[in-house]
Design a protein around this motif. Structure first.
Motif, PDB file in Angstrom:
ATOM      1  N   SER A 343      -4.721  36.031  40.046  1.00 29.48           N
ATOM      2  CA  SER A 343      -5.590  36.314  38.903  1.00 29.48           C
ATOM      3  C   SER A 343      -5.481  35.251  37.809  1.00 29.48           C
ATOM      4  O   SER A 343      -6.344  35.156  36.940  1.00 29.48           O
ATOM      5  N   GLN A 344      -4.409  34.450  37.854  1.00 34.71           N
ATOM      6  CA  GLN A 344      -4.212  33.403  36.843  1.00 34.71           C
ATOM      7  C   GLN A 344      -4.821  32.074  37.265  1.00 34.71           C
ATOM      8  O   GLN A 344      -4.794  31.111  36.493  1.00 34.71           O
ATOM      9  N   ILE A 345      -5.404  32.018  38.462  1.00 32.74           N
ATOM     10  CA  ILE A 345      -5.913  30.760  39.018  1.00 32.74           C
ATOM     11  C   ILE A 345      -7.427  30.850  39.202  1.00 32.74           C
ATOM     12  O   ILE A 345      -7.937  31.806  39.797  1.00 32.74           O
ATOM     13  N   LYS A 346      -8.149  29.864  38.712  1.00 34.01           N
ATOM     14  CA  LYS A 346      -9.600  29.816  38.891  1.00 34.01           C
ATOM     15  C   LYS A 346     -10.013  28.420  39.333  1.00 34.01           C
ATOM     16  O   LYS A 346      -9.362  27.428  38.996  1.00 34.01           O
ATOM     17  N   ILE A 347     -11.109  28.382  40.086  1.00 30.60           N
ATOM     18  CA  ILE A 347     -11.649  27.114  40.575  1.00 30.60           C
ATOM     19  C   ILE A 347     -12.971  26.833  39.873  1.00 30.60           C
ATOM     20  O   ILE A 347     -13.815  27.720  39.731  1.00 30.60           O
ATOM     21  N   LYS A 348     -13.138  25.585  39.425  1.00 29.91           N
ATOM     22  CA  LYS A 348     -14.393  25.168  38.798  1.00 29.91           C
ATOM     23  C   LYS A 348     -14.804  23.832  39.403  1.00 29.91           C
ATOM     24  O   LYS A 348     -14.264  22.777  39.101  1.00 29.91           O
ATOM     25  N   THR A 349     -15.742  23.891  40.356  1.00 28.32           N
ATOM     26  CA  THR A 349     -16.293  22.678  40.962  1.00 28.32           C
ATOM     27  C   THR A 349     -17.807  22.747  40.854  1.00 28.32           C
ATOM     28  O   THR A 349     -18.364  23.706  40.322  1.00 28.32           O
ATOM     29  N   ALA A 350     -18.472  21.737  41.367  1.00 31.64           N
ATOM     30  CA  ALA A 350     -19.932  21.714  41.310  1.00 31.64           C
ATOM     31  C   ALA A 350     -20.532  22.888  42.082  1.00 31.64           C
ATOM     32  O   ALA A 350     -21.597  23.402  41.719  1.00 31.64           O
ATOM     33  N   ASP A 351     -19.849  23.346  43.139  1.00 28.70           N
ATOM     34  CA  ASP A 351     -20.381  24.415  43.989  1.00 28.70           C
ATOM     35  C   ASP A 351     -19.729  25.771  43.758  1.00 28.70           C
ATOM     36  O   ASP A 351     -20.223  26.787  44.245  1.00 28.70           O
ATOM     37  N   LYS A 352     -18.621  25.794  43.040  1.00 30.82           N
ATOM     38  CA  LYS A 352     -17.881  27.046  42.861  1.00 30.82           C
ATOM     39  C   LYS A 352     -17.420  27.156  41.416  1.00 30.82           C
ATOM     40  O   LYS A 352     -16.649  26.334  40.935  1.00 30.82           O
ATOM     41  N   ASP A 353     -17.920  28.185  40.727  1.00 29.80           N
ATOM     42  CA  ASP A 353     -17.610  28.340  39.301  1.00 29.80           C
ATOM     43  C   ASP A 353     -17.032  29.727  39.042  1.00 29.80           C
ATOM     44  O   ASP A 353     -17.752  30.686  38.814  1.00 29.80           O
ATOM     45  N   GLU A 354     -15.700  29.810  39.075  1.00 30.50           N
ATOM     46  CA  GLU A 354     -15.038  31.098  38.881  1.00 30.50           C
ATOM     47  C   GLU A 354     -14.735  31.397  37.413  1.00 30.50           C
ATOM     48  O   GLU A 354     -14.230  32.479  37.102  1.00 30.50           O
ATOM     49  N   ILE A 355     -15.032  30.452  36.515  1.00 36.73           N
ATOM     50  CA  ILE A 355     -14.777  30.701  35.095  1.00 36.73           C
ATOM     51  C   ILE A 355     -16.067  30.970  34.316  1.00 36.73           C
ATOM     52  O   ILE A 355     -16.040  31.131  33.103  1.00 36.73           O
ATOM     53  N   LYS A 356     -17.180  31.040  35.046  1.00 33.37           N
ATOM     54  CA  LYS A 356     -18.479  31.195  34.400  1.00 33.37           C
ATOM     55  C   LYS A 356     -18.533  32.408  33.487  1.00 33.37           C
ATOM     56  O   LYS A 356     -19.079  32.348  32.384  1.00 33.37           O
ATOM     57  N   ASN A 357     -17.962  33.508  33.923  1.00 35.64           N
ATOM     58  CA  ASN A 357     -18.028  34.752  33.145  1.00 35.64           C
ATOM     59  C   ASN A 357     -16.700  35.108  32.479  1.00 35.64           C
ATOM     60  O   ASN A 357     -16.495  36.240  32.059  1.00 35.64           O
ATOM     61  N   GLU A 358     -15.812  34.134  32.388  1.00 39.13           N
ATOM     62  CA  GLU A 358     -14.513  34.359  31.754  1.00 39.13           C
ATOM     63  C   GLU A 358     -14.559  33.965  30.284  1.00 39.13           C
ATOM     64  O   GLU A 358     -15.041  32.886  29.939  1.00 39.13           O
ATOM     65  N   ASP A 359     -14.053  34.824  29.427  1.00 37.95           N
ATOM     66  CA  ASP A 359     -13.833  34.458  28.022  1.00 37.95           C
ATOM     67  C   ASP A 359     -12.414  33.922  27.930  1.00 37.95           C
ATOM     68  O   ASP A 359     -11.456  34.674  27.754  1.00 37.95           O
ATOM     69  N   LEU A 360     -12.276  32.616  28.076  1.00 41.78           N
ATOM     70  CA  LEU A 360     -10.957  32.008  28.190  1.00 41.78           C
ATOM     71  C   LEU A 360     -10.123  32.134  26.923  1.00 41.78           C
ATOM     72  O   LEU A 360      -8.903  31.984  26.952  1.00 41.78           O
ATOM     73  N   MET A 361     -10.767  32.417  25.798  1.00 39.53           N
ATOM     74  CA  MET A 361     -10.043  32.548  24.525  1.00 39.53           C
ATOM     75  C   MET A 361      -9.570  33.982  24.271  1.00 39.53           C
ATOM     76  O   MET A 361      -8.839  34.239  23.309  1.00 39.53           O
ATOM     77  N   SER A 362      -9.958  34.922  25.118  1.00 44.09           N
ATOM     78  CA  SER A 362      -9.603  36.327  24.917  1.00 44.09           C
ATOM     79  C   SER A 362      -8.148  36.586  25.299  1.00 44.09           C
ATOM     80  O   SER A 362      -7.645  36.040  26.292  1.00 44.09           O
ATOM     81  N   ASN A 363      -7.488  37.458  24.547  1.00 48.25           N
ATOM     82  CA  ASN A 363      -6.110  37.812  24.903  1.00 48.25           C
ATOM     83  C   ASN A 363      -6.054  38.734  26.114  1.00 48.25           C
ATOM     84  O   ASN A 363      -4.974  39.053  26.611  1.00 48.25           O
ATOM     85  N   LYS A 364      -7.210  39.161  26.605  1.00 46.51           N
ATOM     86  CA  LYS A 364      -7.271  39.960  27.823  1.00 46.51           C
ATOM     87  C   LYS A 364      -7.436  39.088  29.071  1.00 46.51           C
ATOM     88  O   LYS A 364      -7.299  39.572  30.196  1.00 46.51           O
ATOM     89  N   CYS A 365      -7.755  37.810  28.857  1.00 46.71           N
ATOM     90  CA  CYS A 365      -7.954  36.889  29.988  1.00 46.71           C
ATOM     91  C   CYS A 365      -6.595  36.475  30.552  1.00 46.71           C
ATOM     92  O   CYS A 365      -5.649  36.209  29.808  1.00 46.71           O
TER      93      CYS A 365
END
Length: 480
Positions: A343-365
């Motif tokens: 759950s602490q690992i995300k991939i962000k490439t041209a074809d795969k965007d796992e952080i698109k809907n993440e609020d990275l600044m949230s203390n719940k993230c």
């Protein structure tokens, strides 16, 4: 959010140029006079940045402000809109074509502008009485809340990518075709001499040209190709405001922001501390250890009244081109095997965007590790990103300049009591470390900084995850 002093100085420079333009009614003369009033003659100066006015977009004021990465270019532009529109007749439609260099930045910009609680939107609302509507290309093509009456009564911001009007692809050609959703606009056209040949009367690009928009170009160094200049001429702009950290030769610069201003205002994490290791395994384990060290410091800071920070590592993987490359799948597998929760690992490439809907600044993230190749380029913004771990093969060029700027922004624009939270960090395993350093300097230059803004930290340690010396080496980082 209010303008920093250096940001207000940029707006003051813009206002002074517009005053000269209104007085002289000649763009090139206004530009020369603007600098002449500062004691600088562009006619005599031989400078890589300041030159005689370039009139590539004929008869339209086009000016550039040079602001380093993390200097708040978008916020400056939001504030500039009122200054620009105040120079026009009151009845001129307030239309903005806001161009960004990529789809990822487009989505981020749209999200920020549509969020009534975001500082960008709050500032624009305060300047235009909250009569503001934001559109992307699709909502414009379908006429969603977009008609002559709406345009007359509000500030309309069109958020577009530089590829939006490309005739080289099917999607780009849609803006030139007949569009029944925009059939009301031709009756209000005011610039018959500016009609675009080959475009239908109801085509979106025709409508935009007839609205005579103010154009904002974010990261304008991406907009210098001849075809893009032709497009600017076609859409009949009334004013063009460019923002970039790295102006190109033909930029008409009216304001410079230096790196020292950003440092003084706690906008950036500098210097960049650079570690070079023997191999990629050391890079991964040291990056994990540093993340833990920084997070412990962040928790201590929060316990003593500071704000929440969750330091993030950006792992720069290699493209999938050979079996021995450290690809993003291999990195994720290795992190999980080490014991990092998935759950602490995300991939962000041209074809795969796992952080698109993440609020990275949230203390719940939960995200602490983002694996990318080169997808995190200009405009991706997360102040919690502290560490760039580049995993190039020893024989490969370390392409850190592509994403180094993503770790420079300082959280909450304030200096933190825990010193380690005020710096940014790079780990490499390059066999040609001098070449890597050259690329880091190049990256800093592209971001508007200098070779003085990094430090080398010697670090060749076995098994860093379980070595107390590693933690102590991070504690002893020096910026002298």
């Amino acid at each position: 959010m209010e303008l920093k002093v250096y940001q207000q100085e940029v707006i003051n420079d813009l206002s002074a140029f517009i005053d000269e333009l209104e007085r002289t009614e000649q763009i090139n003369k206004a530009f020369s006079n603007f600098w002449g009033n500062k004691g600088i003659s562009v006619h005599l100066l031989e400078d890589s940045f300041l030159k005689l006015y370039d009139n590539s977009v004929k008869g339209v004021p086009r000016v550039t402000v040079k602001v380093p990465t993390a200097g708040g270019k978008s916020f400056i532009a939001c504030n500039a809109l009122r200054t620009i529109f105040d120079s026009f007749p009151v009845d001129k439609p307030k239309v903005v074509a806001w161009f960004v260099p990529s789809d990822s930045i487009l989505q981020q910009t749209l999200k920020n502008f549509k969020d009534s609680s975001h500082p960008y939107r709050q500032k624009i609302d305060s300047h235009f009485g909250s009569a503001v509507k934001v559109y992307d290309k699709e909502s414009l093509l379908f006429g969603q809340g977009f008609n002559p009456i709406e345009v007359k009564e509000q500030l309309s911001i069109f958020v577009l990518s530089v590829q939006s009007f490309s005739t080289n692809n099917k999607d780009g050609r849609r803006v030139y075709r007949e569009n029944e959703n925009l059939a009301e606009f031709p009756n209000s056209y005011q610039y018959p001499d500016k009609k675009i040949p080959g475009a239908d009367e109801t085509a979106l690009i025709q409508v935009i040209a007839q609205l005579n928009p103010v154009v904002i170009i974010d990261e304008s160094h991406n907009f210098e190709a001849d075809l893009r200049i032709d497009m600017l001429n076609r859409i009949n702009p009334s004013f063009i405001f460019d923002l970039t950290a790295t102006p190109r030769d033909k930029s008409n610069i009216i304001s410079f922001v230096d790196a020292m201003s950003l440092k003084k205002n706690n906008m950036v994490k500098l210097p960049v501390i650079v570690y070079n290791h023997q191999d990629t395994n050391d890079v991964i384990t040291s990056a994990i250890q540093l993340q833990k060290t920084l997070e412990a410091k962040a928790k201590l800071e929060e316990e003593n009244g500071g704000k929440y920070i969750r330091p993030i590592v950006l792992f720069q993987a290699q493209p999938k081109s050979s079996d021995d490359n450290v690809t993003f799948e291999k990195i994720k597998t290795q992190l999980i095997e080490i014991g990092i929760p998935e759950s602490q690992i995300k991939i962000k490439t041209a074809d795969k965007d796992e952080i698109k809907n993440e609020d990275l600044m949230s203390n719940k993230c939960e995200v602490r590790f983002i694996i990318t190749v080169n997808a995190l380029k200009e405009g991706w913004d997360c102040p919690f990103a502290y560490i760039l771990a580049s995993l190039a093969n020893k024989s490969s060029a370390v392409d850190v300049e592509q994403i180094l700027g993503r770790i420079l922004r300082l959280p909450y624009v304030r200096k933190h009591k825990q010193d380690l939270l005020n710096f940014s960090y790079v780990f490499t395993s390059s066999s040609n470390f001098l070449s890597t350093l050259e690329k880091i300097v190049l990256a800093l230059n592209r971001a508007g900084f200098s070779s003085k803004d990094y430090r080398i930290k010697e670090s060749q340690i076995e098994n860093p995850l379980n070595n107390q010396e590693t933690k102590e080496s991070f504690e002893s980082v020096s910026t002298d």
